[in-house]
Design an enzyme around this catalytic site. Sequence first.
Site, PDB file in Angstrom:
ATOM      1  N   HIS A 125      19.876   0.139  16.907  1.00  7.44           N
ATOM      2  CA  HIS A 125      19.994   0.393  18.356  1.00  7.44           C
ATOM      3  C   HIS A 125      19.737  -0.859  19.192  1.00  7.44           C
ATOM      4  O   HIS A 125      19.972  -0.852  20.401  1.00  7.44           O
ATOM      5  CB  HIS A 125      19.001   1.473  18.797  1.00  7.44           C
ATOM      6  CG  HIS A 125      19.289   2.818  18.210  1.00  7.44           C
ATOM      7  ND1 HIS A 125      20.504   3.438  18.339  1.00  7.44           N
ATOM      8  CD2 HIS A 125      18.518   3.657  17.476  1.00  7.44           C
ATOM      9  CE1 HIS A 125      20.471   4.611  17.709  1.00  7.44           C
ATOM     10  NE2 HIS A 125      19.282   4.756  17.170  1.00  7.44           N
ATOM     11  N   ASP A 160      23.494   6.366   9.304  1.00  3.72           N
ATOM     12  CA  ASP A 160      22.381   6.928  10.072  1.00  3.72           C
ATOM     13  C   ASP A 160      22.951   7.998  11.022  1.00  3.72           C
ATOM     14  O   ASP A 160      24.090   7.880  11.477  1.00  3.72           O
ATOM     15  CB  ASP A 160      21.714   5.819  10.884  1.00  3.72           C
ATOM     16  CG  ASP A 160      20.441   6.277  11.579  1.00  3.72           C
ATOM     17  OD1 ASP A 160      19.348   5.987  11.070  1.00  3.72           O
ATOM     18  OD2 ASP A 160      20.547   6.924  12.644  1.00  3.72           O
ATOM     19  N   HIS A 162      22.319   8.609  13.983  1.00  2.00           N
ATOM     20  CA  HIS A 162      22.497   8.128  15.351  1.00  2.00           C
ATOM     21  C   HIS A 162      23.529   6.998  15.375  1.00  2.00           C
ATOM     22  O   HIS A 162      23.626   6.231  14.411  1.00  2.00           O
ATOM     23  CB  HIS A 162      21.170   7.620  15.924  1.00  2.00           C
ATOM     24  CG  HIS A 162      20.084   8.644  15.894  1.00  2.00           C
ATOM     25  ND1 HIS A 162      19.154   8.711  14.872  1.00  2.00           N
ATOM     26  CD2 HIS A 162      19.797   9.658  16.741  1.00  2.00           C
ATOM     27  CE1 HIS A 162      18.330   9.729  15.107  1.00  2.00           C
ATOM     28  NE2 HIS A 162      18.696  10.318  16.236  1.00  2.00           N
ATOM     29  N   ASP A 243      18.505  10.137   8.264  1.00  2.19           N
ATOM     30  CA  ASP A 243      18.159  11.208   9.199  1.00  2.19           C
ATOM     31  C   ASP A 243      19.295  12.212   9.425  1.00  2.19           C
ATOM     32  O   ASP A 243      19.144  13.136  10.226  1.00  2.19           O
ATOM     33  CB  ASP A 243      17.653  10.630  10.535  1.00  2.19           C
ATOM     34  CG  ASP A 243      18.448   9.432  11.018  1.00  2.19           C
ATOM     35  OD1 ASP A 243      19.506   9.132  10.426  1.00  2.19           O
ATOM     36  OD2 ASP A 243      18.013   8.795  11.998  1.00  2.19           O
TER      37      ASP A 243
HETATM   38 ZN   LIG Z   1      18.741   7.445  13.261  1.00  3.49          ZN
END
Ligand SMILES: [Zn+2]
Length: 306
Positions: A125, A160, A162, A243
């Site tokens: 991120h 991931d 996200h 995740d």
């Molecule tokens: Zn994540």
Amino acid sequence: MKTLYYSHPDFLLHNTGVGHPECADRLRSIATALDATQFANLIRVSPPLGTEEQIRLIHPLFHIEAIRAAIPEQGEYYLDNDTVLSSGSEKAAFRAVGAVCDAVDKVMTGRADNAFCAIRPPGHHAEPAMGFCLFNNVAIAASYARRHYHLERIAIVDFDVHHGNGTQAAFYNQPNVLYASSHQMPHYPGTGYPTETGAGNIINVPLAAGETGIAFRQKYSAIILPALRKFKPELLLISAGFDAHKDDPLASIMLEEEDFRWITQELMCCAESYSESRIISALEGGYNLDALAASVAVHVKTLMGL
Ligand SMILES: [Zn+2]
């Protein structure tokens, strides 16, 4: 396969406070899982500290200086609602960068086939620091590999749950880096629409809440894997977040360990065809400690060819 496993006590020094999901216990649970006898052939590496020069391949100097300036002598300092600094954060974050760059050196010079870096804080991120991330480890590794080994095509696959907004931003108009991400949508951080394509080098594959490994495998088989084969990467990097596991508390995708085995195998197949099997995988998310340890174990076992 010769597989490197990077770990270091400094990663435990990044203290995010009581109840934070991105905690040092994540790495303790991974270390315990990888202590099993089936991992006896893993080559265990203690990484060097990364350098400012490496970080500056992706982040401007003021980003590093702002993080340094915000580090508290004790307790925690919140950069945003969920991104925390403690006194050990700088050391951990520099060590994480050192791990991925050392893995690039060792894999590119043929001293190992692939590597798994059990690092924290995570990175994907980070354009500014956000979403638990301080420096974008995998983006730095890609840039480092390009700079030092003159690679023309590097692929980053990010499974991931996200979207890796930081990695996408780092390479948005750079056709020699392919960034392919599968992620829950709508979900944090809000980017990652299929229409975000950069110079044709960005591939975003959203997953809807509740989707299982069946949809995950279908989408990889239909979109990401063919794009990788077309791109023919000379080095494959993985933003390995776990995740999207069905037991993860931060998302609602229903993957199981077998799905992580499947995607790892598919990526190894691609690496065997185009990159002399070179893969560097770096930990991103994964917040249920048992699911994380079991998923990493399957991922690493597959990287080892077991
Ligand atoms: Zn994540």
